[in-house]
Structures are given as structure tokens and as C-alpha cells.
Design a protein around this motif. Structure first.
Motif, short mmCIF file in Angstrom:
data_model
loop_
_atom_site.label_atom_id
_atom_site.label_comp_id
_atom_site.label_asym_id
_atom_site.label_seq_id
_atom_site.Cartn_x
_atom_site.Cartn_y
_atom_site.Cartn_z
N TYR A 182 0.84 -1.19 0.00
CA TYR A 182 0.00 0.00 0.00
C TYR A 182 0.88 1.25 0.00
O TYR A 182 1.39 1.65 1.04
N THR A 183 1.03 1.84 -1.16
CA THR A 183 1.91 3.00 -1.29
C THR A 183 1.15 4.32 -1.40
O THR A 183 1.76 5.39 -1.34
N HIS A 184 -0.17 4.26 -1.57
CA HIS A 184 -0.98 5.47 -1.71
C HIS A 184 -2.29 5.34 -0.93
O HIS A 184 -2.80 4.22 -0.73
N VAL A 185 -2.81 6.46 -0.50
CA VAL A 185 -4.18 6.53 0.02
C VAL A 185 -4.91 7.61 -0.76
O VAL A 185 -4.30 8.53 -1.32
N VAL A 186 -6.22 7.47 -0.80
CA VAL A 186 -7.07 8.47 -1.45
C VAL A 186 -7.87 9.19 -0.37
O VAL A 186 -8.58 8.55 0.41
N LEU B 102 -5.11 12.33 -4.18
CA LEU B 102 -4.24 11.16 -4.03
C LEU B 102 -3.03 11.56 -3.18
O LEU B 102 -2.43 12.61 -3.38
N VAL B 103 -2.67 10.70 -2.22
CA VAL B 103 -1.53 10.96 -1.35
C VAL B 103 -0.58 9.76 -1.38
O VAL B 103 -1.00 8.62 -1.13
N LYS B 104 0.65 10.04 -1.70
CA LYS B 104 1.66 8.98 -1.72
C LYS B 104 2.27 8.81 -0.33
O LYS B 104 2.63 9.79 0.33
N LEU B 105 2.42 7.55 0.12
CA LEU B 105 2.97 7.26 1.45
C LEU B 105 4.44 6.88 1.38
O LEU B 105 5.23 7.27 2.24
N SER B 106 4.79 6.10 0.36
CA SER B 106 6.17 5.59 0.25
C SER B 106 6.37 5.00 -1.14
O SER B 106 5.44 4.99 -1.96
N ASP B 107 7.56 4.49 -1.39
CA ASP B 107 7.84 3.81 -2.64
C ASP B 107 7.55 2.31 -2.55
O ASP B 107 7.66 1.58 -3.54
N GLY B 108 7.22 1.84 -1.35
CA GLY B 108 6.89 0.43 -1.16
C GLY B 108 8.09 -0.47 -1.00
O GLY B 108 7.95 -1.70 -1.04
N GLY B 109 9.26 0.11 -0.79
CA GLY B 109 10.46 -0.71 -0.62
C GLY B 109 10.64 -1.19 0.82
O GLY B 109 10.24 -0.52 1.78
#
Length: 227
Positions: free
Chosen positions: A109-113, A165-172
Motif C-alpha cells: 500500500y503506497t498510496h491513500v485516497v 491522491l496521497v503517496k505514502l512511500s515507494d513500497g520498498g
């Protein structure tokens, strides 16, 4: 002999006088005829309704006036009204909306709306972007992505939503993520802090150095909201 000459002279004088009299009568008759014709034309012109010079002039002026009023006046009014309608809609305040968050796509989960729903009962404009702060240790707002800015103002009628749209991380796996169960959101022009619960039972993982947010839009758009 003298008598004959006198008679000839007298006849000549009478003939000249008669000729002058006839000429004068004819001129007088012609003058009266011309006057009568002119008088008749003056009286008939209004009855012609458009045959005189004044009627075409008046008709042209009337049409020109109508065209000017309809085209210029109507167009100006429409543009002015449109502008007034947009600017007359009040800006959405925190009390006018409910803000919720949901995850986008599947794991990781790299984004939330974020969804801001207008619950005020009247229309309002949602300007700018959400001012998001995820962590107490990071008191600055999440940076905004310029390309996500919509071309037109976002006007929400009663009960309608807008999205960001909000990005949380790159998912790494090697990112310095921190767990977040709730975070704060502020609207443009309103200092009221809106507490938003993070989606999921375990909250969300945020990498502050990678977090980004988009502008409020009526819907999420591929490309402009792809970050």
C-alpha cells in the motif's frame, strides 16, 4: 397713310400685350401644377410606409440598435454572470466537509485516497490541496505535486465529493517507514485541523521523505494523479 400706320402700331401693341398675358397665364398654371404635385407627394409619403427616405433610415437604426443590444449586451452579461457565479460560491471550510481516507490498489500500500464530501447542504469551492501532516516528528506539510492541479475550480454541490491522491512511500522494504494510525488534514484558507483515521486495522506505513500529495479534484485522473 398716317391713319394706316397708327392702326398697324396699335395692333402690334395689342398683339404684344396679348402674348405676354397668355405667357403669364401659362406660367401661372405650370407653377400651380408643380406646387400641387409637390404638395401631393408630401402628403402621400407617410402613407407609403417605407417609400420615403426617413423610413429606411429609421429601420436601419432600429436594426442596428437591436443587434448591438442583443449581441454585445447578451454576451457581456453571460460572461459576467458566469464569473459572478464562480466567485459567489463560498470556499469550503472544515465544517462543510467530512474527510476520509482509503487505501488505493493492493499491497504494498503506497498510496491513500482522501475524500472530502460536502455535507453543508449548500455548494462550496474546494480550493488548493490538502495540507497533510502524518507524524508528530515531522511538522511540515507533505509536498504537493504541481501537475495534479485541475484546470478549473472544484465546486462541490451539496452531497458531492472531491478527491486527492496521497503517496505514502515507494513500497520498498529498506525504507524508513513509520506506522501511522491517524493524521491531520487542513483545507486551504482554514486553519482548522481535521483528524483523519488511517485505513486498515494496522494503520499505514509512511516514509516522510517520499510522501507527496495531489490537489483536490472532482475525480482521480490517470497521468495527472500518477505519482
Amino acid at each position: 397713310m398716317n391713319t394706316l400706320r397708327r392702326r398697324s402700331a396699335l395692333l402690334a401693341v395689342v398683339g404684344t400685350a396679348l402674348t405676354l398675358s397668355l405667357t403669364a397665364c401659362q406660367n401661372d398654371a405650370d407653377s400651380k401644377s408643380t406646387s400641387a404635385a409637390a404638395s401631393s407627394a408630401t402628403v402621400e409619403a407617410p402613407d407609403g410606409k417605407g417609400t420615403g427616405t426617413s423610413d429606411p433610415t429609421g429601420s436601419t437604426d432600429s436594426a442596428g440598435s437591436t443587434g448591438s443590444t442583443d449581441a454585445g449586451g447578451s454576451a457581456g452579461t453571460t460572461g459576467s454572470t458566469s464569473g459572478q457565479v464562480t466567485t459567489s460560491v463560498p470556499v469550503c471550510a472544515a465544517r462543510d466537509v467530512i474527510v476520509t481516507a482509503a487505501t488505493q490498489d493492493g499491497p504494498p500500500y503506497t498510496h491513500v485516497v482522501l475524500t472530502a464530501k460536502n455535507t453543508s447542504g449548500h455548494s462550496c469551492r474546494l480550493t488548493g490541496f490538502p495540507h497533510v501532516q502524518f507524524l508528530e516528528s515531522h511538522k511540515q506539510d507533505v509536498p504537493v505535486v504541481a501537475k495534479s492541479k485541475p484546470a478549473t475550480p472544484v465546486v462541490l454541490t451539496a452531497g458531492t465529493p472531491a478527491y486527492a491522491l496521497v503517496k505514502l512511500s515507494d513500497g520498498g522494504v529498506d525504507e524508513d517507514n513509520e506506522p501511522v494510525s491517524a493524521f491531520s488534514v487542513m483545507l486551504e484558507g482554514d486553519s482548522t485541523v481535521i483528524a483523519v483515521t488511517a485505513p486498515g486495522s494496522g494503520g499505514i506505513a509512511v516514509e516522510p521523505a517520499k510522501a507527496l500529495t495531489g490537489y483536490w479534484t472532482p475525480e482521480l485522473r490517470n497521468g495527472a494523479d500518477d505519482f
